[in-house]
Design a protein around this motif. Structure first.
Motif, PDB file in Angstrom:
ATOM      1  N   SER A 186      34.158 -12.878 -16.144  1.00 50.24           N
ATOM      2  CA  SER A 186      32.777 -12.853 -17.469  1.00 50.24           C
ATOM      3  C   SER A 186      32.340 -14.275 -17.392  1.00 50.24           C
ATOM      4  CB  SER A 186      32.803 -12.282 -18.072  1.00 50.24           C
ATOM      5  OG  SER A 186      31.833 -12.217 -19.261  1.00 50.24           O
ATOM      6  N   ILE A 187      31.598 -15.039 -17.762  1.00 51.64           N
ATOM      7  CA  ILE A 187      31.186 -16.470 -18.288  1.00 51.64           C
ATOM      8  C   ILE A 187      29.827 -16.205 -19.010  1.00 51.64           C
ATOM      9  CG2 ILE A 187      32.255 -17.658 -16.407  1.00 51.64           C
ATOM     10  CD1 ILE A 187      29.520 -18.105 -14.698  1.00 51.64           C
ATOM     11  N   LYS A 201      25.035 -15.544  -5.099  1.00 52.20           N
ATOM     12  CA  LYS A 201      25.513 -16.306  -4.432  1.00 52.20           C
ATOM     13  C   LYS A 201      26.721 -16.522  -4.637  1.00 52.20           C
ATOM     14  CE  LYS A 201      24.474 -21.609  -5.419  1.00 52.20           C
ATOM     15  NZ  LYS A 201      23.154 -22.006  -5.810  1.00 52.20           N
ATOM     16  N   SER A 202      28.095 -17.248  -3.879  1.00 48.44           N
ATOM     17  CA  SER A 202      29.545 -17.850  -3.905  1.00 48.44           C
ATOM     18  C   SER A 202      29.520 -18.252  -4.385  1.00 48.44           C
ATOM     19  CB  SER A 202      29.413 -18.235  -1.954  1.00 48.44           C
ATOM     20  OG  SER A 202      30.819 -18.384  -2.142  1.00 48.44           O
ATOM     21  N   THR A 218      27.758 -11.078  -9.565  1.00 45.43           N
ATOM     22  CA  THR A 218      27.306  -9.695  -9.067  1.00 45.43           C
ATOM     23  C   THR A 218      26.282  -9.127 -10.594  1.00 45.43           C
ATOM     24  OG1 THR A 218      28.718  -8.991 -10.470  1.00 45.43           O
ATOM     25  CG2 THR A 218      29.068  -8.992  -7.782  1.00 45.43           C
ATOM     26  N   TYR A 219      26.041  -9.886 -11.002  1.00 47.03           N
ATOM     27  CA  TYR A 219      25.116  -9.237 -12.502  1.00 47.03           C
ATOM     28  C   TYR A 219      24.776 -10.973 -13.338  1.00 47.03           C
ATOM     29  CZ  TYR A 219      24.301  -7.953 -17.539  1.00 47.03           C
ATOM     30  OH  TYR A 219      23.554  -7.838 -17.790  1.00 47.03           O
ATOM     31  N   ILE A 220      23.302 -10.636 -13.234  1.00 51.71           N
ATOM     32  CA  ILE A 220      23.027 -12.527 -14.473  1.00 51.71           C
ATOM     33  C   ILE A 220      22.151 -10.958 -16.060  1.00 51.71           C
ATOM     34  CG2 ILE A 220      21.380 -13.699 -14.359  1.00 51.71           C
ATOM     35  CD1 ILE A 220      22.104 -14.318 -11.127  1.00 51.71           C
ATOM     36  N   ILE A 235      30.836 -12.795 -12.021  1.00 48.73           N
ATOM     37  CA  ILE A 235      31.242 -12.874 -10.825  1.00 48.73           C
ATOM     38  C   ILE A 235      32.668 -12.534 -10.223  1.00 48.73           C
ATOM     39  CG2 ILE A 235      32.166 -14.580  -9.175  1.00 48.73           C
ATOM     40  CD1 ILE A 235      31.153 -16.539 -11.761  1.00 48.73           C
ATOM     41  N   THR A 236      32.174 -11.650  -9.444  1.00 44.67           N
ATOM     42  CA  THR A 236      33.590 -10.363  -8.741  1.00 44.67           C
ATOM     43  C   THR A 236      33.954 -11.015  -7.029  1.00 44.67           C
ATOM     44  OG1 THR A 236      32.451  -8.347  -9.395  1.00 44.67           O
ATOM     45  CG2 THR A 236      33.755  -8.387  -7.294  1.00 44.67           C
ATOM     46  N   VAL A 237      35.493 -11.008  -7.880  1.00 42.52           N
ATOM     47  CA  VAL A 237      36.105 -11.674  -6.300  1.00 42.52           C
ATOM     48  C   VAL A 237      37.451 -11.088  -5.775  1.00 42.52           C
ATOM     49  CG1 VAL A 237      36.388 -14.274  -7.786  1.00 42.52           C
ATOM     50  CG2 VAL A 237      38.493 -12.035  -8.180  1.00 42.52           C
ATOM     51  N   PRO A 238      37.705 -10.620  -4.838  1.00 41.80           N
ATOM     52  CA  PRO A 238      38.654  -9.437  -4.192  1.00 41.80           C
ATOM     53  C   PRO A 238      39.678  -9.273  -4.837  1.00 41.80           C
ATOM     54  CG  PRO A 238      37.030 -10.744  -2.176  1.00 41.80           C
ATOM     55  CD  PRO A 238      37.347 -11.718  -3.956  1.00 41.80           C
TER      56      PRO A 238
END
Length: 332
Positions: A186-187, A201-202, A218-220, A235-238
């Motif tokens: 989360s930022i 977006k990557s 994944t969320y804005i 932002i979701t990371v594996p």
């Protein structure tokens, strides 16, 4: 001698239904016991693997991340075994209630036969008792089903708020389960930069030890946070146990669109009475040139105007140099 055949047939049908339920439950118990045996074998194998890895770790043959991964696997196997054992106990309780219900129905059947022979008026009451017995079976099965909590995803239970025998109000949280399929970072993004983030977006995310992982937006948040004047972005990371754990601090490489391709170190920019400037070297002589700046990116800054490709710009010590001084550029 058997009384009203309709009454007896109704009881017999109820008893047969209960026996079918008991048979199905016994089958489920056998399957559950086999499943638990498999889970116990898996757990023992994981524990053996953990002991072997701990020996390797104590000798410095493997890293902490390797042994942490095995420990997580053992913890997950133990939780899974406990869950399956709880399910087995629930099935056994269900079988016990069904057997009790069968005995109750058998007693009611005998009473109904005797009452029917003694008094035909008892028929209406008997019918009610049958309905009660059937409702008892339905209620018992429903209570068993309601006692099962099935999560919509696989994960690890990190907290249990209630235990067996506790009375829980509807809507109460009884356990916390963590989904380990992905990690959310989360930022908070300033309004001037939010347009540069789009869903899907990557984005490159860096953990506390500098390891990079590719994630995606994944969320804005559609609304700005009134407390800090910024937008929340996730932002979701594996998930990778050796790289990411809940609560860690991560760095995000923010995508930026620049108006120009001219980027200079911050040390190049000076501030004078007429605004910001840089010192350029023309034919060995220092000249001050006014510039317009754009975005600050770490220890560098975007220059919108005043500097052109091929210009020699002084990168340090500009406060000690004056316009008109002669200098010799240093190579390397």
């Amino acid at each position: 001698m058997r009384g009203d055949s309709k009454v007896v047939d109704t009881y017999d049908s109820t008893i047969q239904q209960t026996e079918n339920s008991i048979a199905n439950t016994e089958d489920s118990i056998k399957k559950q016991e086999i499943k638990i045996q498999d889970q116990m074998k898996t757990l023992e194998q994981d524990k053996t693997d953990l002991q072997r890895k701990e020996a390797l770790f104590s000798n410095g043959a493997i890293s902490k991340a390797d042994i942490d991964g095995v420990r997580t696997k053992v913890d997950k196997a133990q939780l899974s075994l406990k869950s399956e054992q709880t399910e087995l106990e629930s099935l056994k309780q269900q079988k016990k209630r069904l057997q009790e219900q069968k005995q109750l129905t058998l007693r009611q059947r005998e009473k109904a036969i005797q009452a029917d022979k003694d008094n035909a008026d008892r028929l209406a009451s008997i019918t009610t008792e049958i309905a009660t017995a059937q409702n008892g079976i339905v209620k018992a099965n429903k209570e068993i089903q309601d006692s099962k909590l099935i999560a919509p995803f696989d994960g690890i239970i990190t907290d249990v708020s209630f235990h067996s025998g506790d009375v829980v109000a509807q809507g109460s949280s009884v356990a916390t389960i963590v989904d380990l399929s992905g990690v959310k970072v989360s930022i908070e993004v300033e309004p001037a930069l939010i347009q540069q983030f789009t869903k899907g977006k990557s984005i490159t995310v860096i953990n506390e030890v500098g390891e990079q992982t590719a994630g995606s937006v994944t969320y804005i948040s559609p609304l700005i946070d009134a407390k800090n004047g910024k937008y929340k972005v996730e932002i979701t990371v594996p998930h990778s146990p050796e790289k990411w754990q809940g609560g860690m601090i991560a760095s995000v490489q923010m995508p930026r669109k620049l108006a120009t391709s001219t980027i200079l170190p911050l040390e190049c920019i000076g501030v004078g009475e007429k605004g910001r400037y840089v010192l350029v070297v023309e034919n060995g002589v220092i000249k001050k040139r006014k510039v317009e700046i754009g975005q600050i990116i770490g220890d560098r800054i975007e220059v919108l105007s005043g500097v052109h490709p091929g210009d020699s710009v002084v990168t340090s010590g500009i406060s000690f140099l004056l316009e008109g001084e002669k200098v010799t550029p240093k190579e390397g």
